[in-house]
Write an enzyme that holds these catalytic residues in place. Structure first.
Site, PDB file in Angstrom:
ATOM      1  N   ASN A 228     -31.229 -58.214 -40.110  1.00 37.75           N
ATOM      2  CA  ASN A 228     -31.734 -57.890 -41.444  1.00 37.75           C
ATOM      3  C   ASN A 228     -31.469 -59.023 -42.442  1.00 37.75           C
ATOM      4  O   ASN A 228     -32.230 -59.211 -43.397  1.00 37.75           O
ATOM      5  CB  ASN A 228     -31.122 -56.580 -41.963  1.00 37.75           C
ATOM      6  CG  ASN A 228     -29.613 -56.564 -41.909  1.00 37.75           C
ATOM      7  OD1 ASN A 228     -29.036 -56.754 -40.829  1.00 37.75           O
ATOM      8  ND2 ASN A 228     -28.963 -56.343 -43.030  1.00 37.75           N
ATOM      9  N   HIS A 323     -24.063 -48.031 -41.196  1.00 36.43           N
ATOM     10  CA  HIS A 323     -25.369 -48.206 -40.530  1.00 36.43           C
ATOM     11  C   HIS A 323     -25.649 -47.120 -39.491  1.00 36.43           C
ATOM     12  O   HIS A 323     -26.406 -47.353 -38.536  1.00 36.43           O
ATOM     13  CB  HIS A 323     -25.479 -49.587 -39.854  1.00 36.43           C
ATOM     14  CG  HIS A 323     -25.340 -50.744 -40.790  1.00 36.43           C
ATOM     15  ND1 HIS A 323     -26.048 -50.842 -41.957  1.00 36.43           N
ATOM     16  CD2 HIS A 323     -24.574 -51.864 -40.719  1.00 36.43           C
ATOM     17  CE1 HIS A 323     -25.722 -51.969 -42.571  1.00 36.43           C
ATOM     18  NE2 HIS A 323     -24.831 -52.594 -41.850  1.00 36.43           N
ATOM     19  N   VAL A 351     -23.504 -53.587 -36.943  1.00 34.79           N
ATOM     20  CA  VAL A 351     -22.272 -52.894 -37.324  1.00 34.79           C
ATOM     21  C   VAL A 351     -21.099 -53.844 -37.068  1.00 34.79           C
ATOM     22  O   VAL A 351     -20.936 -54.340 -35.955  1.00 34.79           O
ATOM     23  CB  VAL A 351     -22.108 -51.604 -36.500  1.00 34.79           C
ATOM     24  CG1 VAL A 351     -20.793 -50.920 -36.865  1.00 34.79           C
ATOM     25  CG2 VAL A 351     -23.289 -50.677 -36.732  1.00 34.79           C
TER      26      VAL A 351
HETATM   27 FE   LIG Z   1     -27.158 -56.664 -39.940  1.00 30.88          FE
END
Ligand SMILES: [Fe+2]
Length: 475
Positions: A228, A323, A351
């Protein structure tokens, strides 16, 4: 009487060591963060730039084809474009081969990148050490790499697995520990530099990360997957594209596996077939990634590559409070295939802690079935989360309690994993914790190959070697 008792004790011990599915998991109480989770200052020696005008920096290599006979060499020149040529050969200082690459650059808000070069060295011999040279005159730099053995069912090979690395002193500790393991290639499970945590996504932190990891990745390929922190979608800065820095800087051999995106692809290396997925690209039914994965899984030949490994960023099984369930939509899309094709391991990051699952699946779940808890499944992969590289966001130390039955081992510490593929049936696996600067093997597992260790076809073939036996059925 004593001898049978001793035998029984030894047998029980061996069984406990090797069994992969037992009834309860283990949550380690070990939690240590030896250095603050802050990035190394930009002017530190860990990020030093090479000497010489416009000298190539941030040198990194990755596999350049499907079967390990090509390498992509990449680097950045900061002042002017410079040469895209790579000189290489089997003898040090004797470069009888050359290849011409290309360069690119990009802007991100107020940041302007250096000149990013990518050069493909193809037609390499397997199991061979190559020396290579980039740059010119006083600014030239020399490195080396070793190609993998030919793709073969019994080709032994050692992979490191690193995720969510960042650029703190904990990141450096992870990197230095990995470099002592004898790992030959890194499977990187996403979130590289964390440059997006800086004001205006400061691209200088992409450059410093490139200089930090060069000590490993200039000498051995890292197989990249995107996390991400690579998305960098910043509409308030007028930046509407996605993965711009990552795609410009980190090339992947996606075309060789007929993928239309550098974000998902596959490579074969020694005895492993490695599939890289993108957690942050469309993957539901009929999307390019879904269609590509369906076809790629049909290409897997366990007679040649017994070890089927999948990489992604967001874990499909993880019991950390941070998460939690972010991989659930991909699990719903792909888990049935992972079980059908008997994937050996799925590695993920995201994580910031370590966790390993038992072999479980939840493929019978549908909205109305009521079967909504994962069950032991010998055909299912082991899911391993290694998001503990050591980035500036710190550890995710809040696990869900009680520990779910699918979770075998979990610990919130920094570290990395090493996977030694020994032959077609066995692999040794270790998760190695950073412990006060020392590397400590902490979670050790012997993996039995999902195809060769329990397959009736294999037994049939042994009994009747001339009999023609079909490969795994296509889905
Ligand atoms: Fe990540």
């Amino acid at each position: 009487m004593r001898i049978p008792l001793l035998c029984l004790l030894v047998r029980s011990f061996i069984l406990l060591c090797f069994v992969e599915i037992v009834l309860s998991g283990f949550t380690s109480s070990f939690i240590r963060s030896e250095w603050p989770s802050t990035d190394i200052p930009l002017d530190s020696p860990e990020f030093s730039t090479p000497e010489g005008y416009n000298a190539p920096q941030q040198v990194h290599i990755t596999q350049g084809d499907y079967d390990g006979k090509a390498v992509i060499v990449s680097w950045v020149n900061m002042i002017e474009p410079g040469s895209s040529e790579v000189l290489y050969g089997k003898l040090k200082n004797q470069y009888n081969l050359s290849a011409q690459g290309t360069h690119t650059n990009y802007t991100f808000y107020k940041y302007r990148s250096g000149y990013i070069h990518h050069c493909l060295l193809s037609g390499l011999e397997h199991n061979t050490k190559y020396y290579y040279k980039i740059g010119t005159g006083n600014s030239a730099r020399e490195f080396w790499f070793e190609t993998p053995p030919e793709v073969d069912a019994d080709a032994s090979y050692t992979f490191g697995i690193i995720g969510d690395l960042g650029q703190t002193y904990n990141s450096l500790s992870t990197l230095e520990h990995y470099m002592k393991t004898g790992g030959q290639t890194v499977l990187f499970v996403g979130d590289l530099s964390y440059a997006d945590r800086y004001h205006d996504n400061d691209g200088n932190r992409w450059d410093s990360w490139g200089r930090l990891v060069e000590r490993s990745v200039a000498y051995q390929p890292w197989i990249w997957s995107a996390g991400n922190h690579e998305i960098e979608y910043k509409p308030h800065l007028g930046e509407f594209s996605t993965f711009r820095a990552y795609i410009h800087r980190y090339a992947t051999p996606h075309v060789a596996s007929k993928s239309n995106s550098p974000l998902w692809y596959a490579v074969r290396r020694a005895s492993a077939h490695i599939i890289v997925l993108s957690s942050y690209s469309p993957f539901v039914k009929y999307t390019p990634q879904w269609l590509w994965l369906r076809e790629e899984l049909k290409q897997v030949d366990r007679e040649k590559t017994p070890w089927l490994i999948v990489l992604m960023h967001a874990p499909l099984y993880n019991s950390n409070g941070v998460h939690y369930m972010e991989g659930e939509s991909m699990r719903a899309a792909f888990e049935r295939w992972l079980v059908h094709y008997k994937v050996d391991m799925v590695f993920a990051g995201h994580v910031h802690a370590y966790e390993r699952s038992y072999r479980v699946s939840n493929i019978n779940y549908n909205i109305t079935s009521g079967n909504r808890y994962p069950v032991p499944d010998k055909s299912a992969p082991v899911y391993i989360t290694v998001g503990d590289g050591g980035n500036q966001e710190g550890l995710a130390s809040r696990f869900l309690e009680p520990q779910p039955e699918y979770s075998a081992f979990r610990e919130a510490s920094y570290g990395h994993s090493v996977l030694e593929l020994k032959n077609r049936t066995h692999a040794f696996y270790n998760w190695i914790r950073n412990d006060d600067g020392k590397s400590v093997p902490t979670d050790h597992v012997v993996f039995h190959n999902q195809y060769w260790a329990s397959n009736t076809r294999r037994r049939l073939k042994k009994k009747q070697p001339n009999r023609q036996i079909n490969l795994i059925a296509t889905y």
